[in-house]
Design a protein around this motif. Structure first.
Motif, PDB file in Angstrom:
ATOM      1  N   GLY A 294       0.825  -1.204   0.000  1.00  0.00           N
ATOM      2  CA  GLY A 294       0.000   0.000   0.000  1.00  0.00           C
ATOM      3  C   GLY A 294       0.851   1.241   0.000  1.00  0.00           C
ATOM      4  O   GLY A 294       1.994   1.244   0.465  1.00  0.00           O
ATOM      5  N   ASP A 295       0.264   2.307  -0.516  1.00  0.00           N
ATOM      6  CA  ASP A 295       0.981   3.564  -0.614  1.00  0.00           C
ATOM      7  C   ASP A 295       0.874   4.303   0.710  1.00  0.00           C
ATOM      8  O   ASP A 295      -0.221   4.683   1.146  1.00  0.00           O
ATOM      9  CB  ASP A 295       0.398   4.404  -1.737  1.00  0.00           C
ATOM     10  CG  ASP A 295       1.228   5.653  -1.998  1.00  0.00           C
ATOM     11  OD1 ASP A 295       2.302   5.797  -1.379  1.00  0.00           O
ATOM     12  OD2 ASP A 295       0.779   6.497  -2.799  1.00  0.00           O
TER      13      ASP A 295
ATOM     14  N   LEU B 189       3.290  -1.178   4.057  1.00  0.00           N
ATOM     15  CA  LEU B 189       3.082   0.073   3.353  1.00  0.00           C
ATOM     16  C   LEU B 189       4.417   0.533   2.786  1.00  0.00           C
ATOM     17  O   LEU B 189       5.469   0.363   3.418  1.00  0.00           O
ATOM     18  CB  LEU B 189       2.512   1.133   4.311  1.00  0.00           C
ATOM     19  CG  LEU B 189       1.179   0.788   4.990  1.00  0.00           C
ATOM     20  CD1 LEU B 189       0.804   1.882   5.989  1.00  0.00           C
ATOM     21  CD2 LEU B 189       0.069   0.610   3.964  1.00  0.00           C
TER      22      LEU B 189
ATOM     23  N   GLN C 220      -0.198  -5.501   6.967  1.00  0.00           N
ATOM     24  CA  GLN C 220       0.281  -5.307   5.609  1.00  0.00           C
ATOM     25  C   GLN C 220       1.524  -4.428   5.642  1.00  0.00           C
ATOM     26  O   GLN C 220       1.862  -3.823   6.657  1.00  0.00           O
ATOM     27  CB  GLN C 220      -0.810  -4.634   4.753  1.00  0.00           C
ATOM     28  CG  GLN C 220      -1.236  -3.263   5.287  1.00  0.00           C
ATOM     29  CD  GLN C 220      -2.277  -2.605   4.386  1.00  0.00           C
ATOM     30  OE1 GLN C 220      -2.204  -2.767   3.163  1.00  0.00           O
ATOM     31  NE2 GLN C 220      -3.220  -1.893   4.994  1.00  0.00           N
TER      32      GLN C 220
ATOM     33  N   ALA D 169      -6.580   0.628   8.596  1.00  0.00           N
ATOM     34  CA  ALA D 169      -5.452   0.035   7.865  1.00  0.00           C
ATOM     35  C   ALA D 169      -4.435  -0.571   8.830  1.00  0.00           C
ATOM     36  O   ALA D 169      -3.870  -1.644   8.568  1.00  0.00           O
ATOM     37  CB  ALA D 169      -4.792   1.108   6.992  1.00  0.00           C
TER      38      ALA D 169
END
Length: 614
Positions: free
Chosen positions: A118-119, A143, A141, A134
């Motif tokens: 993810g950005d 980033l 996750q 998030a």
């Protein structure tokens, strides 16, 4: 589970404090999350800048492997491997335009595609809720912070720094522990404060409840001392006022109950009350005289025989909870009684018991005879007053004119008596005024005739008449007088309306009632010289009676005349005899009825006659 006021107050305060703690904790967590993400982005950006400058110094290009210089540069390798020691950073790599790792902190991953995460920059621009979602995703996750690697104006790859949300979550959880401890401490303090506050606030309520309990036990003069200056003080003042009023009302009610019990005890009617199980609760002396066994607790079947009307009525009322009777019943040597029963219903609508009543018919007959006799005495008093007035006036007139005649004749014959006694001759006696004398005689004769009319009217009013009582249909009776009334009404411009549909028959003398209604209707027409409306209506009413109303829109009766209109010879008409309304009153009295009048000067008069039903 039902909560009391104390529990509700504690729950309310605790919930309020808990909600505040949760909101503040959420705000704190979102702020910490944003700070942690911002720090991680700053670290990633710092590492990316260092890698970019080293890669620019080494250079990218050449054939056949343009990235060989980057892979073989120990400085770049050192930067990438040392980045793993930065907080929350999981990897650092340089990838080509196809996403293949050219240089990676982990040598084993070089030459392999590097999955895109993810950005991190985009997440920083989102709301706090999105950032927390998030970070706290179930599996976590990576980033990435991305920075393009340029050669001139052409992008030959990119620098990607990975940041783990799991590591950020651990940091946040660590920062939440003291916050949670503070929140639990705040909740514990709030519960304690709520309990103490509830105890303080509920003390007046407990005092008021104790006062109400004492009032419920029937205590008089209960007072509360709750102090003044707050709402509970005002409530205590109001409670004291209500308590004083209740004490006064109870004292008054106790007196009224005593008076009621005394009245029931003194009733000529025999009264008893039985409960829903048929057990006797109360019997007044008259009932105990009829039934010696009428003692509290006695059952209905032991008081009266199975075929006794009062027992039969009581049992019916116990079953269907409706009043029964009246019927006639014999009580041995005590004679005949009129018995009836009534269901007793409490204010909640529940059946409580039955009231038994045995009425002495002989006593009722005596009372009714006394009432009729009192009415006749009252009528006789009004009659006597009118007769005395009517007789006195002609007698006074006759005495005056007889005195005038006596004076004329005395002056005429006085000289003759003097000559007979040997006196000196007197002058000639005066001549009698024949015309004046005849006028006096005519006046005396008229007054004698007037007196005779008064006496005849009095005899007619007082002469006993045989009532021919029979059931009378009022509709038929009124139809008989309409042909007599209509010509008079049309001559005076009066509209005549008769309403007599579905009215019960009355018990009376047709001729006397016909004449009474005719007198009232003719008087009403005469009271409307310029026209109006005459309405004759009849209807059934309470007490087994029928009401006949005769209403007009005439001139009305003056208030000072209302109490005299039924007096014999009283009239306000120029040629009235003053007998008509007296005869109406006498007829109504002879029929055991009542008559009343309501009049407004200038608006009209209404006579209402109440007659017994047949």
């Amino acid at each position: 589970m039902r909560l009391g006021i104390k529990g509700k107050q504690v729950l309310g305060v605790t919930s309020l404090v808990g909600a505040v703690v949760v909101i503040l904790s959420g705000l704190h967590l979102s702020r910490v999350a944003r700070v942690s993400l911002d720090e991680s982005r700053s670290r990633a950006e710092l590492i990316a800048n260092a890698v970019f400058h080293r890669a620019f110094a080494v250079g990218v290009g050449g054939d056949p492997d343009p990235y060989a210089a980057l892979r073989s540069d120990p400085g770049l390798r050192s930067i990438l491997e040392s980045s793993l020691y930065s907080k929350n950073v999981t990897y650092a790599a340089i990838v080509d335009v196809n996403g293949i790792a050219v240089v990676h902190a982990d040598r084993s991953l070089e030459g392999q595609p590097l999955p895109a995460g993810g950005d991190l920059g985009s997440l920083m621009e989102q709301s706090s809720v999105a950032q927390l979602r998030a970070i706290y995703a179930s599996k976590g996750q990576n980033l990435e912070f991305r920075q393009p690697l340029l050669r001139g104006d052409r992008e030959v790859g990119s620098i990607r720094i990975g940041v783990s949300t799991l590591l950020i979550r651990d940091d946040l959880n660590g920062s939440l522990r003291p916050v949670l401890a503070s929140a639990l401490a705040a909740l514990a303090v709030s519960v304690l404060v709520a309990v103490l506050l509830a105890q303080l606030l509920l003390r007046p309520i407990h005092v008021i409840r104790g006062g109400l309990t004492r009032l419920g036990r029937g205590e008089f003069g209960v007072r509360l001392n709750l102090g003044e200056g707050d709402e509970f003080g005002e409530l205590g003042t109001f409670f004291n006022e209500v308590s004083e009023q209740l004490s006064a009302d109870r004292s008054q009610m106790a007196g009224q109950v005593a008076n009621l019990e005394s009245a029931v005890q003194q009733l000529e009617d025999a009264v008893a009350i039985v409960n829903a199980r048929g057990e006797l609760l109360f019997a007044n002396p008259s009932m105990r005289a009829l039934t010696p066994a009428a003692e509290p607790g006695a059952r209905l079947d032991t008081l009266f025989a199975g075929d006794h009307p009062l027992r039969r009525l009581a049992e019916q009322t116990l079953v269907n909870r409706q009043a029964r009777g009246p019927v006639s019943a014999s009580f041995g040597e005590s004679g005949e009684r009129l018995v009836m029963t009534h269901a007793i219903i409490d204010p909640k609508g529940e059946f409580v018991g039955v009231m038994l009543i045995a009425r002495n018919l002989e006593y009722l007959s005596e009372v009714q005879s006394t009432i009729r006799y009192s009415r006749k005495l009252a009528a006789l008093g009004r009659l006597s007053a009118g007769v005395a007035h009517e007789v006195k006036n002609p007698l006074n007139a006759m005495m005056i004119h007889l005195e005038l005649l006596r004076q004329q004749f005395a002056s005429r014959f006085a000289p003759a008596r003097a000559m007979a006694g040997g006196a000196v001759a007197a002058p000639a006696p005066p001549v009698i005024d024949r015309e004046a004398a005849l006028q006096h005689v005519d006046i005396i004769a008229n007054e004698i005739r007037r007196l005779d009319e008064v006496v005849q009217g009095f005899l007619k009013f007082t002469r006993p008449e045989d009532l021919k009582l029979q059931p009378i249909a009022l509709g038929t009776l009124l139809d008989e007088i309409v042909p007599i009334l209509r010509p008079e009404a049309e001559r005076a411009g009066v509209e005549l309306h008769v309403e007599c549909d579905g009215v019960p028959d009355v018990n009376g003398d047709p001729a006397m009632l016909r004449q009474a209604f005719l007198n009232l209707a003719l008087n009403a027409i005469q009271a409307m010289p310029h026209g109006g409306t005459l309405r004759i209506a009849s209807e059934g009413t309470r007490g087994h009676r029928v009401r006949v109303s005769v209403s007009d829109t005439g001139v009305g009766i003056k208030p000072e005349h209302l109490h005299r209109i039924f007096e014999l010879y009283f009239t306000t008409k120029e040629k009235g005899s003053g007998v008509g309304l007296s005869m109406v009153y006498r007829t109504v009295q002879m029929h055991d009825g009542d008559i009343e009048v309501q009049s407004t000067p200038g608006a009209g008069t209404t006579f209402r006659i109440l007659l017994p039903q047949a």
